[in-house]
Design a protein around this motif. Sequence first.
Motif, PDB file in Angstrom:
ATOM      1  N   THR A  66     116.377 -92.911  -1.893  1.00  0.00           N
ATOM      2  CA  THR A  66     115.282 -92.239  -2.598  1.00  0.00           C
ATOM      3  C   THR A  66     114.116 -93.211  -2.724  1.00  0.00           C
ATOM      4  OG1 THR A  66     115.904 -92.966  -4.828  1.00  0.00           O
ATOM      5  CG2 THR A  66     117.024 -91.004  -3.954  1.00  0.00           C
ATOM      6  N   GLN A 556     113.428 -78.440  -6.202  1.00  0.00           N
ATOM      7  CA  GLN A 556     112.377 -78.565  -5.197  1.00  0.00           C
ATOM      8  C   GLN A 556     111.782 -79.962  -5.261  1.00  0.00           C
ATOM      9  OE1 GLN A 556     109.558 -75.424  -4.726  1.00  0.00           O
ATOM     10  NE2 GLN A 556     111.128 -73.852  -4.598  1.00  0.00           N
ATOM     11  N   GLU A 557     112.443 -80.873  -4.566  1.00  0.00           N
ATOM     12  CA  GLU A 557     111.998 -82.249  -4.486  1.00  0.00           C
ATOM     13  C   GLU A 557     112.290 -82.774  -3.093  1.00  0.00           C
ATOM     14  OE1 GLU A 557     114.299 -83.883  -7.650  1.00  0.00           O
ATOM     15  OE2 GLU A 557     116.091 -84.128  -6.426  1.00  0.00           O
ATOM     16  N   ALA A 561     111.555 -79.710  -0.993  1.00  0.00           N
ATOM     17  CA  ALA A 561     110.254 -79.179  -1.411  1.00  0.00           C
ATOM     18  C   ALA A 561     109.397 -78.837  -0.198  1.00  0.00           C
ATOM     19  CB  ALA A 561     109.539 -80.186  -2.308  1.00  0.00           C
ATOM     20  N   THR A 583     102.651 -80.161  -6.771  1.00  0.00           N
ATOM     21  CA  THR A 583     103.607 -80.927  -7.583  1.00  0.00           C
ATOM     22  C   THR A 583     103.609 -82.405  -7.212  1.00  0.00           C
ATOM     23  OG1 THR A 583     105.481 -80.582  -6.069  1.00  0.00           O
ATOM     24  CG2 THR A 583     105.094 -78.889  -7.764  1.00  0.00           C
ATOM     25  N   PHE A 585     105.110 -83.848  -4.553  1.00  0.00           N
ATOM     26  CA  PHE A 585     106.420 -84.294  -4.070  1.00  0.00           C
ATOM     27  C   PHE A 585     106.280 -85.366  -2.988  1.00  0.00           C
ATOM     28  CE2 PHE A 585     105.214 -80.987  -1.086  1.00  0.00           C
ATOM     29  CZ  PHE A 585     105.680 -81.450   0.139  1.00  0.00           C
TER      30      PHE A 585
END
Length: 618
Positions: A66, A556-557, A561, A583, A585
């Motif tokens: 990540t 939703q990432e 997303a 957003t 992302f």
Amino acid sequence: MTRLYRTGLVLPAAELGPENPLPPLRKPEAVAKVSNVDELPPDLAEGVGYGRLDTTLPCLLQDGYTRERVERELPALVLENDKLRATVLPSLGGRLYSLVHKPSGRELLYRNPVFQPANLALRDAWFAGGVEWNLGSTGHTTLTCEPMFAAEIEGPDGTPVLRLWEWERTRDLPYQVDFWLPEGSDQLLVAVRVRNPHPYDVPVYWWSNIAVPQNEGTRVLAPATQAWHYGYSGRLDLVDVPGELTYPARAEAAADYFFEVNGRPWVAAVEEDGTGLAQLSTDRLRGRKLFLWGESAGGRRWQEWLAPGAGGYLEIQAGLARTQLEHLRLPPGEGWDWLEAYGPVTADPATVHGEDWTAAREAVAAGLPSAELLDEYHDAWRKIADVTPESFLATGSGWGALEIRRAPMCLPGTPFPDESLGPDQEPWLALLDGTPPDGDPLAVPPSTLVNRYWADLMEYAPKNWLTWYHRGVAHWAAGRQSDAVGAWRESVSANENPWALRNLAVATAGHEAAWLYRRAVALAPSLRPLVVEAIAAQLAAGLPDEAGELLDGLPQEGRIALLAARTHLARGDLAAAKAVYDTGFEVANLREGETSLSDTWAAVSDEPLPEHHDFRMK
């Protein structure tokens, strides 16, 4: 006095995350393509056409990381004398993370202040900075985020030598990297040996990638007047060296320049004041290269993505072939070795940055160790190359030990002990003893070994869903796609499982692939890599409603997303697609050269692409 000791490197670091259990059946996206092979000299064209990998198997992808970083301690090994301090990361491919010139306090390399993987390597995960040792095939090595064995041995002069070694799995080649810092030397010596223990030729590729800071006045020099330019157009063209290309900060677009080296091989990056880093080697390592990101918005964004807040960098590189688009033939039973040297450069700035290219090169070359001295060091190192380490400073993988269990081989200097064998090797040890792999069809299967020896063993193993599955993966890796499809169908018939269904989906296209993916997800709905592939397959087949069903309930990432935005777009809901972008992302494993972020935005909005989404390289 030269010392070798353990320490810990504390810095903000992302978790590497789990391996992706789905075998990488598609051709690696990191593999570059040459569009004008017919225009190249015959020897260069032959090297470009030989030995390229179609898959990173048996290695799985490392795409579970990540962008979340916390302070962590990475194991490090330090080799230092009164002139230099070298810091090596044995758990991350043996990366030479830092090289400090102690009298001046200068860091000679680009030292990344964070550990942040990104999708640039053959297996996806890669991180910027330091010196990376690339063995395997065109691209960043499969071992760049893997542990290596490490040990101390006594050097030819009685000083400690740090030895790293591992088994490169895509080519099945053992190799070693020895760091030697003689007393009082301002050159870090790095001896490399690659051995072919097999009775057949093996394509070999080696490049040492050296990241150094890029400032406005940084100039790159090498003993060449021409270079092969390679960019995102895919062409390989011979260009003249002197001029703007030697100042990377003046370039707009990312590019590779492979120097046509004349004379002894070296490359250097020199700052405005005439100081910098030089890398030189014995003659075996002939290739030299400059890589630059360019000053486009995308190039700057990539550098910030890889090393937040650290400023720009470039890479000077050294390899076995003329370019990184070639592979060489390593004959059966042979080994190749060479010696590299890394150290500070100090030259007259007016000359180094003058218009006389010959004088500029000579000013740098005059301060480098002589070829004769490097050859003497190389000969001295060869006397200790086979010394067996007595105690380890770090432990690598069990794959080398497994191969030696299968076929004992003599590899003096690089032991692969049975103690390194672990759970990943257990199913294959059992196969050697006559017990075929089997298990729960919903459990993640062991990764498949695909070389000719293991494939033959699997062909004669008793038939069950898992042996059929492994046979299919081995067939695919060998280019026998129809045999692979047949084996995976047998696997599904024996016991329906998401693994063979997914592989069948990769082997086909359109609505059939989309349907197979939906069947696989129904069996393994929590396997994120499978769900990501399945959603993309629905969109590729023109089935946005089915994609939407798979997206229901998912956070939703990241890439999910992006797929959600594409699904809204496919349904004609531009406002919903743009709302996803609003957003902010981030797609952690966005691939170098990938344009899905910008392409989707262009279809959604007439507004300029937000800077944080701009990774465009052309």
